[in-house]
Design a protein around this motif. Structure first.
Motif, PDB file in Angstrom:
ATOM      1  N   VAL A 114      33.421  -0.815  33.171  1.00  0.00           N
ATOM      2  CA  VAL A 114      33.086   0.562  33.579  1.00  0.00           C
ATOM      3  C   VAL A 114      32.774   0.605  35.083  1.00  0.00           C
ATOM      4  O   VAL A 114      31.869  -0.102  35.539  1.00  0.00           O
ATOM      5  CB  VAL A 114      31.864   1.088  32.788  1.00  0.00           C
ATOM      6  N   PRO A 115      33.503   1.399  35.850  1.00  0.00           N
ATOM      7  CA  PRO A 115      33.184   1.503  37.286  1.00  0.00           C
ATOM      8  C   PRO A 115      31.931   2.343  37.520  1.00  0.00           C
ATOM      9  O   PRO A 115      31.448   3.014  36.606  1.00  0.00           O
ATOM     10  CB  PRO A 115      34.420   2.205  37.873  1.00  0.00           C
ATOM     11  N   GLY A 116      31.414   2.319  38.735  1.00  0.00           N
ATOM     12  CA  GLY A 116      30.260   3.149  39.086  1.00  0.00           C
ATOM     13  C   GLY A 116      30.627   4.623  38.947  1.00  0.00           C
ATOM     14  O   GLY A 116      31.785   5.016  39.088  1.00  0.00           O
ATOM     15  N   ASP A 117      29.604   5.434  38.678  1.00  0.00           N
ATOM     16  CA  ASP A 117      29.837   6.852  38.398  1.00  0.00           C
ATOM     17  C   ASP A 117      29.952   7.646  39.707  1.00  0.00           C
ATOM     18  O   ASP A 117      28.992   7.716  40.485  1.00  0.00           O
ATOM     19  CB  ASP A 117      28.670   7.402  37.559  1.00  0.00           C
ATOM     20  N   PHE A 118      31.113   8.244  39.929  1.00  0.00           N
ATOM     21  CA  PHE A 118      31.304   9.049  41.146  1.00  0.00           C
ATOM     22  C   PHE A 118      30.252  10.153  41.228  1.00  0.00           C
ATOM     23  O   PHE A 118      29.763  10.477  42.314  1.00  0.00           O
ATOM     24  CB  PHE A 118      32.713   9.653  41.192  1.00  0.00           C
ATOM     25  N   SER A 119      29.904  10.721  40.084  1.00  0.00           N
ATOM     26  CA  SER A 119      28.938  11.826  40.085  1.00  0.00           C
ATOM     27  C   SER A 119      27.547  11.356  40.502  1.00  0.00           C
ATOM     28  O   SER A 119      26.757  12.146  41.017  1.00  0.00           O
ATOM     29  CB  SER A 119      28.882  12.482  38.705  1.00  0.00           C
ATOM     30  N   SER A 120      27.226  10.084  40.285  1.00  0.00           N
ATOM     31  CA  SER A 120      25.962   9.522  40.763  1.00  0.00           C
ATOM     32  C   SER A 120      26.082   9.158  42.238  1.00  0.00           C
ATOM     33  O   SER A 120      25.152   9.376  43.026  1.00  0.00           O
ATOM     34  CB  SER A 120      25.587   8.286  39.941  1.00  0.00           C
ATOM     35  N   ALA A 121      27.245   8.607  42.611  1.00  0.00           N
ATOM     36  CA  ALA A 121      27.483   8.273  44.028  1.00  0.00           C
ATOM     37  C   ALA A 121      27.388   9.526  44.892  1.00  0.00           C
ATOM     38  O   ALA A 121      27.004   9.459  46.069  1.00  0.00           O
ATOM     39  CB  ALA A 121      28.854   7.628  44.178  1.00  0.00           C
ATOM     40  N   ALA A 122      27.705  10.681  44.309  1.00  0.00           N
ATOM     41  CA  ALA A 122      27.798  11.934  45.073  1.00  0.00           C
ATOM     42  C   ALA A 122      26.495  12.264  45.831  1.00  0.00           C
ATOM     43  O   ALA A 122      26.541  12.768  46.949  1.00  0.00           O
ATOM     44  CB  ALA A 122      28.151  13.084  44.128  1.00  0.00           C
ATOM     45  N   PHE A 123      25.345  11.942  45.232  1.00  0.00           N
ATOM     46  CA  PHE A 123      24.076  12.241  45.916  1.00  0.00           C
ATOM     47  C   PHE A 123      23.955  11.407  47.193  1.00  0.00           C
ATOM     48  O   PHE A 123      23.460  11.884  48.221  1.00  0.00           O
ATOM     49  CB  PHE A 123      22.881  11.983  44.974  1.00  0.00           C
ATOM     50  N   PHE A 124      24.433  10.165  47.113  1.00  0.00           N
ATOM     51  CA  PHE A 124      24.373   9.285  48.283  1.00  0.00           C
ATOM     52  C   PHE A 124      25.442   9.674  49.304  1.00  0.00           C
ATOM     53  O   PHE A 124      25.226   9.540  50.509  1.00  0.00           O
ATOM     54  CB  PHE A 124      24.522   7.823  47.829  1.00  0.00           C
ATOM     55  N   ILE A 125      26.578  10.150  48.836  1.00  0.00           N
ATOM     56  CA  ILE A 125      27.650  10.581  49.750  1.00  0.00           C
ATOM     57  C   ILE A 125      27.141  11.760  50.584  1.00  0.00           C
ATOM     58  O   ILE A 125      27.279  11.786  51.812  1.00  0.00           O
ATOM     59  CB  ILE A 125      28.922  10.965  48.959  1.00  0.00           C
ATOM     60  N   VAL A 126      26.516  12.704  49.918  1.00  0.00           N
ATOM     61  CA  VAL A 126      26.005  13.874  50.648  1.00  0.00           C
ATOM     62  C   VAL A 126      24.796  13.486  51.500  1.00  0.00           C
ATOM     63  O   VAL A 126      24.690  13.873  52.670  1.00  0.00           O
ATOM     64  CB  VAL A 126      25.678  15.033  49.676  1.00  0.00           C
ATOM     65  N   GLY A 127      23.905  12.667  50.953  1.00  0.00           N
ATOM     66  CA  GLY A 127      22.720  12.236  51.713  1.00  0.00           C
ATOM     67  C   GLY A 127      23.122  11.559  53.016  1.00  0.00           C
ATOM     68  O   GLY A 127      22.592  11.867  54.095  1.00  0.00           O
ATOM     69  N   ALA A 128      24.091  10.636  52.956  1.00  0.00           N
ATOM     70  CA  ALA A 128      24.516   9.913  54.155  1.00  0.00           C
ATOM     71  C   ALA A 128      25.267  10.842  55.111  1.00  0.00           C
ATOM     72  O   ALA A 128      25.228  10.652  56.325  1.00  0.00           O
ATOM     73  CB  ALA A 128      25.390   8.726  53.771  1.00  0.00           C
ATOM     74  N   THR A 129      25.930  11.833  54.580  1.00  0.00           N
ATOM     75  CA  THR A 129      26.655  12.774  55.440  1.00  0.00           C
ATOM     76  C   THR A 129      25.684  13.638  56.245  1.00  0.00           C
ATOM     77  O   THR A 129      25.897  13.880  57.432  1.00  0.00           O
ATOM     78  CB  THR A 129      27.590  13.670  54.583  1.00  0.00           C
ATOM     79  N   ILE A 130      24.613  14.063  55.620  1.00  0.00           N
ATOM     80  CA  ILE A 130      23.745  15.052  56.301  1.00  0.00           C
ATOM     81  C   ILE A 130      22.631  14.421  57.143  1.00  0.00           C
ATOM     82  O   ILE A 130      22.005  15.124  57.934  1.00  0.00           O
ATOM     83  CB  ILE A 130      23.130  16.073  55.302  1.00  0.00           C
ATOM     84  N   LEU A 131      22.376  13.111  56.980  1.00  0.00           N
ATOM     85  CA  LEU A 131      21.320  12.489  57.795  1.00  0.00           C
ATOM     86  C   LEU A 131      21.962  11.777  58.984  1.00  0.00           C
ATOM     87  O   LEU A 131      22.651  10.756  58.806  1.00  0.00           O
ATOM     88  CB  LEU A 131      20.510  11.499  56.954  1.00  0.00           C
ATOM     89  N   PRO A 132      21.759  12.277  60.199  1.00  0.00           N
ATOM     90  CA  PRO A 132      22.434  11.721  61.380  1.00  0.00           C
ATOM     91  C   PRO A 132      22.177  10.222  61.536  1.00  0.00           C
ATOM     92  O   PRO A 132      21.069   9.750  61.287  1.00  0.00           O
ATOM     93  CB  PRO A 132      21.811  12.507  62.542  1.00  0.00           C
ATOM     94  N   GLY A 133      23.219   9.481  61.906  1.00  0.00           N
ATOM     95  CA  GLY A 133      23.087   8.035  62.133  1.00  0.00           C
ATOM     96  C   GLY A 133      23.297   7.201  60.876  1.00  0.00           C
ATOM     97  O   GLY A 133      23.214   5.982  60.915  1.00  0.00           O
ATOM     98  N   SER A 134      23.593   7.851  59.748  1.00  0.00           N
ATOM     99  CA  SER A 134      23.775   7.108  58.487  1.00  0.00           C
ATOM    100  C   SER A 134      25.105   6.354  58.459  1.00  0.00           C
ATOM    101  O   SER A 134      26.096   6.807  59.039  1.00  0.00           O
ATOM    102  CB  SER A 134      23.770   8.073  57.297  1.00  0.00           C
TER     103      SER A 134
END
Ligand code: S3P
Length: 437
Positions: A233-253
């Motif tokens: 079972v691969p990692g859940d894209f829907s769980s990764a999504a919170f980190f994708i958005v978090g890293a996008t919106i915090l400058p320098g991530s």
């Protein structure tokens, strides 16, 4: 903070490092279901041990299937569809829409009585969408509100194949009908108005069922000879999504999420974030069991608002709450339409997210089938002495609020977060491990 019912979050500078998120929830359910009705021992690695999947596992134990778990690999001793036994009690599927709808389909074909129920949220969600096609196949399904609400009473057996034209792009409806089709006479097909996640058809193929796809139509033959399989079972894209958005919106991530499922029927969020200006790359692309897998590297970027095309909505249906977070910090307006399905998820996600954004001082108006968000174009102001956000009992609302809290000023309390364990045990600890203050 396992067992805690609230998250306390402080502003963060950036997200940095490498992480792995828990296994994909949709694929985990399907691996358990198909393993239980195949013949032989199915081995599953990376199974999500979230409450929803544990409900599916417990349901099959009640249906007489022997399942072992050494903490690493789950082994299911499948004895075919005909190996399932009448359950000796009501089956409680908790908060899990996927469990109740897929099981209603599967059990509609088995010659015994099953009663399926769930928590307050699940008992308020529409079940007529699965009961109706199953009745057309000859299934006897009853429930409260003329069969539209759980508890559902399923008197199974005697199904015949149908060609079903589904009014909604729903993987749960499609999967319920296809799973019923395994017990039916002849061929069963489902045609959807838009392609929903296709994990069921991919996994049925891996277990040896003859699946035919033609455009938006998918068909399966009655078959009690599925062969046990190994599922990674691969990692859940829907769980990764919170980190994708978090890293996008915090400058320098600069954050990499390893081994995530990137089935194109799931990754609409990446397309929309890229349109908004996001910097997201897929690296080391591979495949397992017909499912695409990749490392996702995310670097921060300033975002601008977009109008989301309704056609993309089925490919990002579970990512709506976290897309709202990206829209809240983007420059300009973001509009989502064609998403009325969000009204009948674990919560009314349109109302819940409009409310959450308002508490962060972001102006958002719910539409009948979507939302209009006026992005703040960077930092969020507001009460720095501590805001309290309600999760609305919805895991994805809770984790979305936690993501926005990192970009807000002052401390944020997200309340009623026990629901996060349905899909993402360890979310807060993982978030803290990559947060630089
Ligand atoms: C799922 C299908 C989707 C999704 C849910 C999981 C699945 O629901 O929202 O979280 O695993 O089949 P719908 O079928 O209601 O769109």
């Amino acid at each position: 903070m396992a067992g805690s019912t609230q998250f306390v979050l402080s502003p963060a500078k950036r997200l940095e490092g490498e992480i792995v998120v828990p296994g994909d929830k949709s694929i985990s359910h399907r691996a358990v279901i198909l393993g239980a009705v195949a013949r032989g021992t199915t081995e599953i690695r990376g199974l999500l041990r979230g409450d929803d999947v544990l409900r599916t596992l417990a349901a099959f134990r009640r249906l007489g299937v022997s399942i072992g778990d050494d903490g690493d690999t789950v082994r299911i001793d499948g004895r075919g569809l005909s190996g399932l036994r009448e359950p000796d009690d009501v089956i409680d599927l908790g908060n899990s829409g996927t469990s109740i709808r897929l099981l209603a389909g599967l059990l509609a074909g088995r010659p015994f009585l099953s009663i399926l129920t769930g928590d307050d949220s699940l008992r308020g969600r529409p079940m007529g969408r699965v009961a109706e096609p199953l009745r057309k196949m000859g299934g006897r399904i009853d429930g409260r509100s003329e069969g539209n609400l759980a508890p559902l009473v399923v008197r199974g057996g005697g199904l015949r194949g149908i060609s079903y034209l589904s009014p909604v792009a729903s993987a749960q409806v499609k999967s319920a009908v296809l799973l019923a089709g395994l017990s039916a006479e002849g061929e069963t097909s489902v045609t959807e108005p838009g392609l929903s996640r296709d994990h069921t058809e991919k996994m049925l193929t891996a277990f040896g069922a003859g699946v035919r796809r033609e455009g938006l139509k998918v068909a399966v033959e009655g078959n009690d000879r599925l062969k046990a399989c190994c599922v990674d079972v691969p990692g859940d894209f829907s769980s990764a999504a919170f980190f994708i958005v978090g890293a996008t919106i915090l400058p320098g991530s600069d954050l990499t999420i390893r081994r995530v499922g990137v089935n194109p029927t799931r990754t609409g969020l990446i397309d929309v974030l890229r349109q908004m200006g996001g910097r997201i790359e897929l690296e080391s692309l591979t495949e397992t069991g017909g499912e695409a897998v990749a490392d996702i590297r995310v670097r921060s970027a300033p975002l601008k608002g977009v109008t989301v095309a309704p056609e993309i909505v089925p490919r990002m249906i579970d990512e709506f709450p976290v897309l709202c977070i990206a829209a809240a910090v983007a420059e300009g307006e973001t509009v989502v339409t064609g998403a009325s399905e969000l009204r009948v998820k674990e919560s009314d996600r349109i109302a819940a997210m409009a409310h959450v954004l308002g508490q962060f001082g972001v102006s958002a108006a719910g539409l009948p089938d979507g939302i209009r968000i006026h992005g703040r174009g960077g930092g969020l102001e507001g009460d720095a002495t501590g805001r309290r956000i309600r999760s609305h009992g919805d895991h994805r609302v809770a984790m979305s609020a936690a993501t926005l809290a990192l970009a807000a000023s002052g401390e944020t309390l997200v309340e009623d977060t026990a629901c996060v364990a349905t899909s993402f045990p360890g979310f807060l600890e993982l978030l803290r491990s990559v947060t630089r203050l």
